[in-house]
Motif scaffolding. Sequence first.
Motif, PDB file in Angstrom:
ATOM      1  N   VAL A 187       0.837  -1.199   0.000  1.00 26.31           N
ATOM      2  CA  VAL A 187       0.000   0.000   0.000  1.00 26.31           C
ATOM      3  C   VAL A 187       0.875   1.253   0.000  1.00 26.31           C
ATOM      4  N   GLN A 188       1.940   1.253   0.777  1.00 25.57           N
ATOM      5  CA  GLN A 188       2.847   2.404   0.777  1.00 25.57           C
ATOM      6  C   GLN A 188       3.509   2.592  -0.582  1.00 25.57           C
ATOM      7  N   SER A 189       3.845   1.503  -1.250  1.00 21.82           N
ATOM      8  CA  SER A 189       4.455   1.592  -2.578  1.00 21.82           C
ATOM      9  C   SER A 189       3.472   2.169  -3.593  1.00 21.82           C
ATOM     10  N   VAL A 190       2.211   1.767  -3.503  1.00 22.50           N
ATOM     11  CA  VAL A 190       1.194   2.320  -4.400  1.00 22.50           C
ATOM     12  C   VAL A 190       1.037   3.824  -4.144  1.00 22.50           C
ATOM     13  N   CYS A 191       1.039   4.220  -2.888  1.00 20.80           N
ATOM     14  CA  CYS A 191       0.958   5.652  -2.543  1.00 20.80           C
ATOM     15  C   CYS A 191       2.100   6.426  -3.174  1.00 20.80           C
ATOM     16  N   ALA A 192       3.298   5.932  -2.984  1.00 13.21           N
ATOM     17  CA  ALA A 192       4.480   6.615  -3.520  1.00 13.21           C
ATOM     18  C   ALA A 192       4.427   6.684  -5.037  1.00 13.21           C
ATOM     19  N   LEU A 231       4.289  10.131  -7.245  1.00 19.83           N
ATOM     20  CA  LEU A 231       5.340  10.340  -8.241  1.00 19.83           C
ATOM     21  C   LEU A 231       4.734  10.509  -9.635  1.00 19.83           C
ATOM     22  N   ALA A 232       3.790   9.634  -9.990  1.00 21.46           N
ATOM     23  CA  ALA A 232       3.141   9.732 -11.304  1.00 21.46           C
ATOM     24  C   ALA A 232       2.369  11.038 -11.432  1.00 21.46           C
ATOM     25  N   GLY A 233       1.661  11.430 -10.377  1.00 14.44           N
ATOM     26  CA  GLY A 233       0.930  12.696 -10.417  1.00 14.44           C
ATOM     27  C   GLY A 233       1.860  13.877 -10.611  1.00 14.44           C
ATOM     28  N   SER A 234       3.010  13.822  -9.976  1.00 12.51           N
ATOM     29  CA  SER A 234       3.990  14.907 -10.125  1.00 12.51           C
ATOM     30  C   SER A 234       4.508  14.983 -11.554  1.00 12.51           C
ATOM     31  N   VAL A 235       4.788  13.840 -12.140  1.00 19.16           N
ATOM     32  CA  VAL A 235       5.296  13.816 -13.524  1.00 19.16           C
ATOM     33  C   VAL A 235       4.202  14.271 -14.486  1.00 19.16           C
ATOM     34  N   LEU A 236       2.958  13.842 -14.245  1.00 20.84           N
ATOM     35  CA  LEU A 236       1.866  14.217 -15.150  1.00 20.84           C
ATOM     36  C   LEU A 236       1.599  15.717 -15.153  1.00 20.84           C
ATOM     37  N   THR A 271      -1.201  15.976 -20.147  1.00 19.11           N
ATOM     38  CA  THR A 271      -1.573  15.045 -19.076  1.00 19.11           C
ATOM     39  C   THR A 271      -1.946  15.744 -17.767  1.00 19.11           C
ATOM     40  N   LYS A 272      -1.993  17.072 -17.788  1.00 22.86           N
ATOM     41  CA  LYS A 272      -2.308  17.815 -16.558  1.00 22.86           C
ATOM     42  C   LYS A 272      -3.690  17.474 -16.002  1.00 22.86           C
ATOM     43  N   ALA A 273      -4.637  17.145 -16.848  1.00 28.04           N
ATOM     44  CA  ALA A 273      -5.995  16.849 -16.383  1.00 28.04           C
ATOM     45  C   ALA A 273      -6.047  15.533 -15.605  1.00 28.04           C
ATOM     46  N   ALA A 274      -5.169  14.606 -15.906  1.00 26.74           N
ATOM     47  CA  ALA A 274      -5.173  13.306 -15.228  1.00 26.74           C
ATOM     48  C   ALA A 274      -4.465  13.358 -13.877  1.00 26.74           C
ATOM     49  N   ALA A 275      -3.573  14.298 -13.691  1.00 23.00           N
ATOM     50  CA  ALA A 275      -2.765  14.367 -12.470  1.00 23.00           C
ATOM     51  C   ALA A 275      -3.599  14.448 -11.190  1.00 23.00           C
ATOM     52  N   PRO A 276      -4.632  15.292 -11.116  1.00 20.50           N
ATOM     53  CA  PRO A 276      -5.406  15.350  -9.864  1.00 20.50           C
ATOM     54  C   PRO A 276      -6.080  14.013  -9.511  1.00 20.50           C
ATOM     55  N   TRP A 277      -6.489  13.257 -10.529  1.00 18.76           N
ATOM     56  CA  TRP A 277      -7.112  11.962 -10.267  1.00 18.76           C
ATOM     57  C   TRP A 277      -6.102  10.966  -9.705  1.00 18.76           C
ATOM     58  N   ILE A 278      -4.881  11.040 -10.202  1.00 14.53           N
ATOM     59  CA  ILE A 278      -3.824  10.168  -9.678  1.00 14.53           C
ATOM     60  C   ILE A 278      -3.494  10.570  -8.243  1.00 14.53           C
ATOM     61  N   TYR A 279      -3.422  11.864  -7.986  1.00 17.78           N
ATOM     62  CA  TYR A 279      -3.195  12.353  -6.618  1.00 17.78           C
ATOM     63  C   TYR A 279      -4.329  11.903  -5.680  1.00 17.78           C
ATOM     64  N   LEU A 280      -5.562  12.000  -6.169  1.00 19.93           N
ATOM     65  CA  LEU A 280      -6.703  11.594  -5.350  1.00 19.93           C
ATOM     66  C   LEU A 280      -6.626  10.107  -5.000  1.00 19.93           C
ATOM     67  N   PHE A 281      -6.309   9.274  -5.977  1.00 20.50           N
ATOM     68  CA  PHE A 281      -6.180   7.836  -5.710  1.00 20.50           C
ATOM     69  C   PHE A 281      -5.053   7.583  -4.712  1.00 20.50           C
ATOM     70  N   GLY A 282      -3.935   8.283  -4.862  1.00 23.96           N
ATOM     71  CA  GLY A 282      -2.827   8.145  -3.922  1.00 23.96           C
ATOM     72  C   GLY A 282      -3.219   8.577  -2.518  1.00 23.96           C
ATOM     73  N   SER A 283      -4.002   9.636  -2.427  1.00 23.94           N
ATOM     74  CA  SER A 283      -4.454  10.110  -1.113  1.00 23.94           C
ATOM     75  C   SER A 283      -5.399   9.118  -0.455  1.00 23.94           C
ATOM     76  N   LEU A 284      -6.308   8.545  -1.227  1.00 23.40           N
ATOM     77  CA  LEU A 284      -7.224   7.540  -0.676  1.00 23.40           C
ATOM     78  C   LEU A 284      -6.465   6.298  -0.227  1.00 23.40           C
ATOM     79  N   THR A 285      -5.480   5.915  -1.001  1.00 19.55           N
ATOM     80  CA  THR A 285      -4.658   4.767  -0.633  1.00 19.55           C
ATOM     81  C   THR A 285      -3.870   5.079   0.635  1.00 19.55           C
ATOM     82  N   PHE A 286      -3.345   6.289   0.728  1.00 18.79           N
ATOM     83  CA  PHE A 286      -2.618   6.710   1.915  1.00 18.79           C
ATOM     84  C   PHE A 286      -3.528   6.704   3.143  1.00 18.79           C
ATOM     85  N   ALA A 287      -4.785   7.089   2.936  1.00 20.33           N
ATOM     86  CA  ALA A 287      -5.751   7.104   4.038  1.00 20.33           C
ATOM     87  C   ALA A 287      -6.089   5.692   4.515  1.00 20.33           C
ATOM     88  N   ALA A 288      -5.863   4.691   3.696  1.00 20.54           N
ATOM     89  CA  ALA A 288      -6.151   3.300   4.074  1.00 20.54           C
ATOM     90  C   ALA A 288      -5.119   2.754   5.063  1.00 20.54           C
TER      91      ALA A 288
END
Length: 88
Positions: free
Chosen positions: A30-35, A39-44, A50-67
């Motif tokens: 789970v920590q690896s998925v968060c990281a 990282l992917a959101g930062s690159v996007l 690809t700027k429109a996809a970045a917030p969705w990747i960040y959101l998924f990472g945040s939800l995973t981090f919250a788990a």
Amino acid sequence: MTGKSDGPRRGAGEVLVLLRRHYFWIHMSVQSVCAACFLAGSVLTLFETTKAAAPWIYLFGSLTFAALPAIRLLNRRAKSVRSSPKED
């Protein structure tokens, strides 16, 4: 068809013990998925296409981090289930 499973069913205690046994790998995965998501959101965000996809990747990472706290709480619950005497 009766709707019952022919195979053995796991009780909640057995699932918690299984989580306890594999806690390290679950937590590290789970920590690896968060990281990877952050990282992917930062690159996007670096590219206009690809700027429109970045917030969705960040959101998924945040939800995973919250788990992670939930996984930690389940691990503690598994410890208490394992250490308590079985009732027959």
